[in-house]
Every structure is written in structure tokens, then in C-alpha cells.
Write a protein that holds these residues in place. Structure first.
Motif, mmCIF file in Angstrom:
data_model
loop_
_atom_site.group_PDB
_atom_site.id
_atom_site.type_symbol
_atom_site.label_atom_id
_atom_site.label_comp_id
_atom_site.label_asym_id
_atom_site.label_seq_id
_atom_site.Cartn_x
_atom_site.Cartn_y
_atom_site.Cartn_z
ATOM 1 N N LEU A 37 0.729 -1.098 0.008
ATOM 2 C CA LEU A 37 0.037 0.005 0.079
ATOM 3 C C LEU A 37 0.719 1.399 -0.073
ATOM 4 N N GLY A 59 -6.863 -1.545 2.892
ATOM 5 C CA GLY A 59 -6.616 -1.051 4.209
ATOM 6 C C GLY A 59 -7.400 -1.787 5.181
ATOM 7 N N ALA A 60 -8.739 -1.766 5.059
ATOM 8 C CA ALA A 60 -9.777 -2.307 5.836
ATOM 9 C C ALA A 60 -9.454 -3.916 5.967
ATOM 10 N N ASN A 85 -7.260 2.767 -1.443
ATOM 11 C CA ASN A 85 -6.697 2.245 -0.409
ATOM 12 C C ASN A 85 -7.737 1.532 0.817
ATOM 13 N N LEU A 86 -8.853 2.307 0.729
ATOM 14 C CA LEU A 86 -9.891 1.964 1.787
ATOM 15 C C LEU A 86 -10.301 0.583 1.778
ATOM 16 N N THR A 135 -5.043 4.348 6.329
ATOM 17 C CA THR A 135 -6.330 4.241 5.724
ATOM 18 C C THR A 135 -7.193 5.405 6.085
ATOM 19 N N SER A 155 -6.037 8.197 3.895
ATOM 20 C CA SER A 155 -6.549 8.063 2.603
ATOM 21 C C SER A 155 -7.850 8.621 2.352
ATOM 22 N N GLN A 210 -0.818 10.672 5.969
ATOM 23 C CA GLN A 210 -0.629 9.490 5.277
ATOM 24 C C GLN A 210 0.821 9.116 5.381
#
Length: 453
Positions: free
Chosen positions: A20, A173-174, A169-170, A85, A88, A107
Motif C-alpha cells: 500500500l 487497508g480495511a 486504499n480503503l 487508511t 487516505s 498518510q
């Protein structure tokens, strides 16, 4: 000895954070012109969307070792990924350039903690005898990031809009957070004393100013005004070293360099980083300036380079565990020299270019994995937070220097024409690769084995 399932799961989760941070740094650069236009800002101002991220990344690095000891490497990784995250999402929602730059700084601060915290987790999970194999998994997974970033960024900007550079990215990242909460060991917090704030400021300012000055020096071909950040960076880091050696509870333990094997491995890794980042700057310029390729086509050209590293790194890790880092690193650095010289000698055709890019990517895998493994194997598990912090900082400085050298030579010789200019730049990159080979020879002299000694 094969990696057990638990270690594989830890490695897979750690890769998410590293990938990421690398993808984000390269994807966003493609969309700067679009961001500047949509937010009503100049391109010079929009450049700080990239600069702010990179400088913040350098600022947070010095604190990583202290934080990993204070709260545990696993907790630090989870907090860093959560911060990345969330930042982002803030980047995607930013209505002005100033707020976007501020969110990018947050970030970058989080991204600077992800890779060293992940490396600490892996090193503590597997021990020195399998370190090469597990670090190679990380290297092979993230090696395609610099190549895929521009391609993905270009597709996102053309097909969607610039906020999607951050929105992608969400979900990743989650998913990484959910998986990390399930499989990552949190680590045992240890007494660390009070944070050396003065040392952190000196290291953060010194490292970021030096990286910025060196990088901008190469891009601007040596403008005089860049002497100030270079001087500030050198002074800040010099004062940091002096303070750290005298402090009873330093921010990072510089006495690790008293170990000959660790010092040799970090020197080799720094020089290899210069050769790697020099090529990551030079090859895209070759395709765009001399061959007229678009950003997306340039990224596709470089996929073979990343795939070569991804394929070679696991083999390099196994050989490092079995034979030791010295011989593998020497072979890899010799391969870097051999695959750089042809670009300086002749104007290669498409097929020859692609074959050499794949081979050079493989050489990077053999050159980059062994010194990193040797450095981490040369220290105790409780010293890994300091080692990962120091090695990542030195690789960042080495990468900036390598890129600046190549960029300066290219800019100075471009008036003579693109072919002579690129020939000179590739000879410069060859010289950087020769220095990396000399660094690998230090591993031989240091007698660093598979276990780092």
C-alpha cells in the motif's frame, strides 16, 4: 526448512502494508496535473502532494524503533495501517490543496512506520535461520509496486477521477486491519524511558532535509538554494549522532554499528538501494524522453523489471539461508553491473531492452535480499526495532543519492542530445552498481554467514 502456516499468514498481512505504501507513492505522481487543475492550484504547489508524503515518511522513521519497543511491533503496525487508511479517506475528501497536502503528511507519517514495523514482526517471528526466506517474500511482493503504480494511477485518473487514487486504499487497508487483528502477534511492550524529543526532532529534520535536498538537487541539476536544506540535513544528523551516543536512553541504539557484520550489511544495503533507486528514476525517463512512451506504456515496460525481482527474490532468500549473504550479494551486484553496461554502450531494441530489464530485476533480487537479511540476523531479536529503523533510513538516503547522481548527469548532458545523455547517465548508474558490488565485498570481508555472523 519450510515456513509454517502461521508465519506465512503474518508475512501475507505485512505485505499488504508495504505494498500500500509503495503503490500510493507512485500512483499519486501520475495524477498531480489533474489534481492541480481540479483544485485550482499551480503544478508547483501540487508537487507538495508528493513531496509532503515523502518528507513525512522520512520524519516518522526515527521514531519507529522506540514506538515498537514501547507498544510492541504488532500494535504499531496496526495503528500505522489504521492511520494510513483514515488519512487516505481524508485525502479523497479534501476540498482544497492545503487540506490535501496536510492529509498526505499524515498518510506519510503512517507509511513511514509500516515497513520497518512489519520487518520487525517478521524477524521476531522466524528467527535468523529462516530470515532470508521470509524477507524474500516481502521483497518479491513489493518489487512490482514501483512498476504497477504509474500504470494503475494512469488508469484511475483516466477512467475515474483523482480522489480514487486514495479511495482504492480503503478496502485494502480495511481488509489488512481485519486480517492483522486476527493473525499478528502484538509483541511484548518493554520499558523504554521517556521519548528523546530533541533527538527525534534532530533526526526527523535532518533526515527529511537531507533527502529533500539530495532529491531536489538531482531534479534541478544543482541549484544553489538547495545548499541550505543539505546543510541543515547534515547538521541535524550530525547533532543527532552526537546526542544519541551520549544519551542514557537514546532514540535508537547506534552502538549496533560496532558489530562488523551489521556495519558491513547496512553499508551494502545502502549502496544497493542507491543502485536500485537510480534505475527506478533513469529507466522511466529513457522510455519517455528518448522513446516517446506515455506514462502507462512506461509502466508496462517496467513490469518485467519488477517481475524479475519477484521471481528471483524467493530463490535469493533460500540461498541466503543456506549459503550466507555474502556470496549471494556479490553475484547479485555483479549482475547489476553486467545488465547496466549494455544500456550505456548501444541503443537497444525493444526485445533486448525487455530481456535485460527482466535480468536486471532478477539481479536486484539477489543483491537486495542478502544484506537486509544479514543486517537483521546480526542483532538480537530485542534489537530488531532499532535495526529496521536504521536500515530503512540509510536505504532512503542511499536511494536519494543514487537518484540524484543519475539525474544530475542526465540533466548536465542533455544539451548534447538524448542518446549521449542517456549513455552518460547509464555509465553513472554502472558506477553506482560497482560501488554496490564493493559493498557486497564488505560482506565477504566481514564474514557474514546465513545467521549474520
Amino acid at each position: 526448512m519450510r515456513l509454517d502456516p502461521a508465519t506465512r499468514r503474518i508475512a501475507a498481512v505485512v505485505v499488504v502494508g508495504a505494498l500500500l505504501s509503495l503503490l500510493d507513492g507512485t500512483m499519486v505522481g501520475v495524477g498531480l496535473e489533474t489534481i492541480a487543475r481540479d483544485l485550482g492550484a499551480g503544478l508547483a504547489g501540487a508537487q507538495w502532494v508528493a513531496h509532503g508524503y515523502l518528507l513525512a515518511l522520512a520524519v516518522s522513521l526515527p521514531a519507529c524503533g522506540w514506538l515498537a519497543r514501547r507498544i510492541g511491533a504488532g500494535r504499531l503496525w496496526l495503528l500505522a495501517l489504521a492511520g494510513f487508511t483514515l488519512a487516505s479517506a481524508l485525502c479523497a475528501a479534501a476540498p482544497t490543496l492545503g487540506l490535501l497536502v496536510a492529509a498526505r503528511v499524515v498518510q506519510g507519517l503512517a507509511a513511514g512506520l509500516l515497513v520497518p514495523a512489519g520487518q520487525t514482526l517478521l524477524g521476531q517471528a522466524v528467527g535468523p535461520r529462516r530470515l532470508g526466506r521470509v524477507m524474500a517474500v516481502l521483497a518479491s511482493a513489493v518489487s512490482v509496486g514501483p512498476a504497477l503504480g504509474p500504470v494503475l494511477g494512469g488508469l484511475v485518473v483516466e477512467g475515474l477521477s483523482w480522489p480514487w487514487l486514495f479511495l482504492v486504499n480503503l478496502p485494502i487497508g480495511a481488509a489488512g486491519l481485519v486480517a492483522g487483528l486476527r493473525v499478528l502477534p502484538r509483541g511484548e511492550p518493554r520499558p523504554t524511558g521517556t521519548l528523546d524529543v530533541v533527538g527525534l526532532v534532530l533526526a526527523g529534520v535532518g533526515l527529511s532535509a537531507l533527502v529533500y535536498g539530495v532529491t531536489a538537487w538531482g531534479a534541478a541539476a544543482g541549484h544553489r538554494e538547495l545548499a541550505l536544506p543539505l546543510a541543515v540535513g547534515a547538521l541535524g544528523l550530525g547533532l543527532f549522532v552526537r546526542r544519541t551516543l551520549r544519551h542514557p536512553r537514546p532514540l535508537t541504539d547506534l552502538r549496533l554499528f560496532a558489530d562488523r557484520g551489521y556495519a558491513a550489511a547496512t553499508a551494502c544495503a545502502t549502496l544497493t538501494g542507491a543502485a536500485l533507486f537510480g534505475s527506478l528514476l533513469l529507466f522511466p525517463l529513457l522510455f519517455q524522453l528518448e522513446r516517446g512512451a506515455s506514462v502507462i506504456v512506461t509502466g508496462l515496460w517496467l513490469v518485467g523489471h519488477g517481475l524479475g525481482t519477484a521471481v528471483a527474490a524467493p530463490l535469493a532468500g533460500r540461498l541466503t539461508d543456506r549459503l550466507g549473504g555474502a556470496r549471494v550479494a556479490v553475484a547479485g551486484c555483479a549482475g547489476l553491473v553486467a545488465t547496466t553496461v549494455p544500456f550505456a554502450l548501444v541503443d537497444l531494441g525493444p526485445l533486448s531492452t525487455q530481456v535485460l530489464l527482466v535480468l536486471r530485476g532478477a539481479a536486484i533480487g539477489f543483491a537486495a535480499v542478502p544484506p537486509t537479511v544479514a543486517a537483521y540476523a546480526a542483532v538480537r531479536p530485542d534489537q530488531l526495532p532499532d535495526a529496521t529503523t536504521q536500515l530503512n533510513a540509510l536505504q532512503r538516503v542511499g536511494g536519494a543519492v543514487g537518484g540524484a547522481l543519475v539525474a544530475t548527469v542526465l540533466a548536465a548532458t542533455l544539451p548534447a542530445g538524448t542518446r549521449p545523455a542517456f549513455a552518460a547517465a547509464f555509465w553513472c548508474l554502472t558506477a553506482v552498481s560497482v560501488f554496490a558490488l564493493a559493498g557486497a565485498a564488505l560482506l565477504v570481508r566481514g564474514r557474514v554467514t546465513a545467521t549474520g555472523r
